[in-house]
Scaffold this active site. Structure first.
Site, PDB file in Angstrom:
ATOM      1  N   LYS A 194     -32.227 -46.533  43.135  1.00  0.00           N
ATOM      2  CA  LYS A 194     -30.854 -46.643  43.625  1.00  0.00           C
ATOM      3  C   LYS A 194     -30.472 -45.344  44.311  1.00  0.00           C
ATOM      4  O   LYS A 194     -30.441 -44.279  43.693  1.00  0.00           O
ATOM      5  CB  LYS A 194     -29.910 -46.922  42.461  1.00  0.00           C
ATOM      6  N   LYS A 216     -22.128 -38.926  43.475  1.00  0.00           N
ATOM      7  CA  LYS A 216     -23.100 -39.362  42.465  1.00  0.00           C
ATOM      8  C   LYS A 216     -24.498 -38.792  42.715  1.00  0.00           C
ATOM      9  O   LYS A 216     -25.488 -39.313  42.220  1.00  0.00           O
ATOM     10  CB  LYS A 216     -23.121 -40.893  42.403  1.00  0.00           C
ATOM     11  N   GLU A 232     -39.751 -43.093  40.073  1.00  0.00           N
ATOM     12  CA  GLU A 232     -38.667 -43.766  39.336  1.00  0.00           C
ATOM     13  C   GLU A 232     -39.133 -45.134  38.825  1.00  0.00           C
ATOM     14  O   GLU A 232     -38.899 -45.505  37.683  1.00  0.00           O
ATOM     15  CB  GLU A 232     -37.457 -43.976  40.259  1.00  0.00           C
ATOM     16  N   LYS A 247     -32.086 -50.588  46.030  1.00  0.00           N
ATOM     17  CA  LYS A 247     -30.699 -50.691  46.465  1.00  0.00           C
ATOM     18  C   LYS A 247     -30.279 -49.455  47.213  1.00  0.00           C
ATOM     19  O   LYS A 247     -30.586 -48.364  46.741  1.00  0.00           O
ATOM     20  CB  LYS A 247     -29.844 -50.842  45.197  1.00  0.00           C
ATOM     21  N   SER A 273     -22.425 -54.044  49.198  1.00  0.00           N
ATOM     22  CA  SER A 273     -21.124 -54.375  49.768  1.00  0.00           C
ATOM     23  C   SER A 273     -20.944 -53.872  51.200  1.00  0.00           C
ATOM     24  O   SER A 273     -20.397 -54.579  52.048  1.00  0.00           O
ATOM     25  CB  SER A 273     -20.015 -53.826  48.871  1.00  0.00           C
TER      26      SER A 273
HETATM   27  C1  PBG Z   1     -22.188 -49.335  39.390  1.00  0.00           C
HETATM   28  C2  PBG Z   1     -22.620 -50.077  40.596  1.00  0.00           C
HETATM   29  C3  PBG Z   1     -22.318 -49.811  41.945  1.00  0.00           C
HETATM   30  C4  PBG Z   1     -22.849 -50.869  42.682  1.00  0.00           C
HETATM   31  C5  PBG Z   1     -23.490 -51.717  41.788  1.00  0.00           C
HETATM   32  N1  PBG Z   1     -23.363 -51.218  40.513  1.00  0.00           N
HETATM   33  C6  PBG Z   1     -21.511 -48.730  42.564  1.00  0.00           C
HETATM   34  C7  PBG Z   1     -21.974 -47.348  42.469  1.00  0.00           C
HETATM   35  O1  PBG Z   1     -23.060 -47.033  41.983  1.00  0.00           O
HETATM   36  O2  PBG Z   1     -21.181 -46.478  42.831  1.00  0.00           O
HETATM   37  C8  PBG Z   1     -22.708 -51.054  44.174  1.00  0.00           C
HETATM   38  C9  PBG Z   1     -22.876 -52.462  44.672  1.00  0.00           C
HETATM   39  C10 PBG Z   1     -22.375 -52.733  46.051  1.00  0.00           C
HETATM   40  O3  PBG Z   1     -21.967 -51.820  46.813  1.00  0.00           O
HETATM   41  O4  PBG Z   1     -22.359 -53.903  46.431  1.00  0.00           O
HETATM   42  N2  PBG Z   1     -22.963 -48.301  38.944  1.00  0.00           N
END
Ligand code: PBG
Length: 322
Positions: A194, A216, A232, A247, A273
């Site tokens: 991620k 983050k 990872e 992701k 998203s």
């Molecule tokens: C929570 C999480 C996030 C997403 C999925 N789980 C946001 C983030 O890590 O800040 C993002 C999913 C998306 O943008 O569709 N940890």
């Protein structure tokens, strides 16, 4: 000419016969946003067609999703502000919104595969995925809570828990806790890869979960890195992950392929998203054709090696494919 590449492209039937990858409803997983209340269906600005829904409406929605042929959902909750704290205490409430959502879905459509997001951010007063101390995100005390959170999701009926927090050692901590509880068949879909991406913006708006300070980057991955993705992934598999997720999606197809070539577990990809928002916006302006671009992107995930695709387009695709 002895070789003509166009021979295999000359008709739809021939193209279908030699097509290397297919998109199927069986590949799709739909993320769902849940909120408190009754008869609540709130639209999300940057995600046209997606809604935050209260449990009563969620029930109907899940029946509808199942009837379209979608077999898996990934649940996210919008937690009330007064329930947020630094330790994400509400995350392990057996009567919490996530736990109730899982029970509701499982009692409505028992065959639906329910996966739950495991991370503290929607529960955190700081909007971070872990406990905060002196502006640092603590690792080891966070994974203790994540394990309890995963356990409570499993007790509520989740089939898979999906840790998305990127703390070190959380898969081992969750797997150990589930095994000790005798929950051998509850799977872990780890967001092993991620990246610290700016494409999560609309999601954070949907859940009101943006980090209150900083970013983050001390836990999510640097998008300059490729080898780290393999590290990872192999660590998460060694710790007991059943499925690995990459992701975001489209910008990370190289990583998806890299992971596919290096490990032998199913790989999921999350079309996030921001990716959804970009296509919706461009299509709304008439600059690209929505449906064909959507299919092109989703098929690219298959070609790159994804077994599962988590996408906000799942319902639209299911309708198109049928
Ligand atoms: C929570 C999480 C996030 C997403 C999925 N789980 C946001 C983030 O890590 O800040 C993002 C999913 C998306 O943008 O569709 N940890």
């Amino acid at each position: 000419m002895l070789k003509r590449n166009r021979r295999l492209r000359q008709s739809p039937s021939i193209r279908a016969l030699v097509s290397e990858n297919q998109l199927s409803i069986n590949d799709l997983m739909l993320p769902l946003f849940v909120c408190e209340g009754t008869q609540v269906k709130e639209s999300i600005d940057a995600m046209p067609g997606c809604f935050r829904m209260s449990l009563d409406l969620l029930k109907e929605e899940v029946k509808n999703i199942w009837s379209l042929g979608i077999k898996a959902v990934l649940i996210f909750v919008k937690v009330l502000d007064n329930l947020k704290d630094n330790r994400g205490t509400e995350a392990i409430n057996p009567e919490g919104l996530m736990q109730r959502a899982v029970m509701e879905i499982k009692s409505t459509v028992p065959e639906m595969v329910v996966m739950t997001d495991v991370a503290l951010d929607p529960y955190s007063s700081f909007g971070h995925d872990g406990i905060v101390e002196n502006n640092n995100i603590l690792n080891d005390s966070t994974i203790e809570i994540l394990a309890k959170m995963a356990l409570s999701h499993a007790h509520a009926g989740a089939d898979f828990v999906a840790p998305s927090d990127m703390m070190d050692g959380r898969v081992l901590s969750i797997r150990t806790t589930l095994e000790e509880a005798g929950l051998h068949n509850i799977g872990i879909m780890s967001y092993g890869v991620k990246y610290a991406s700016s494409l999560y913006g609309p999601f954070r708006e949907a859940l009101d979960s943006s980090p209150g300070f900083g970013d983050k980057q001390t836990y999510q991955m640097d998008f300059a890195n490729r080898l780290e993705a393999i590290t990872e992934t192999t660590r998460d598999i060694d710790e007991g992950a059943d499925i690995i997720m990459v992701k975001p999606g489209i910008v990370y197809l190289d990583i998806l392929r890299e992971i596919r070539d290096n490990v032998k577990v199913p790989i999921a990809v999350y079309q996030v998203s921001g990716e959804y928002a970009m296509l919706k916006a461009a299509a709304e302006k008439g600059w690209v054709d929505h449906d064909t671009v959507m299919i092109e992107q989703l098929l690219a995930f298959k070609r790159a090696g994804a077994s599962l695709i988590t996408t906000y387009h799942a319902k639209e695709v299911a309708k198109l494919l049928s």
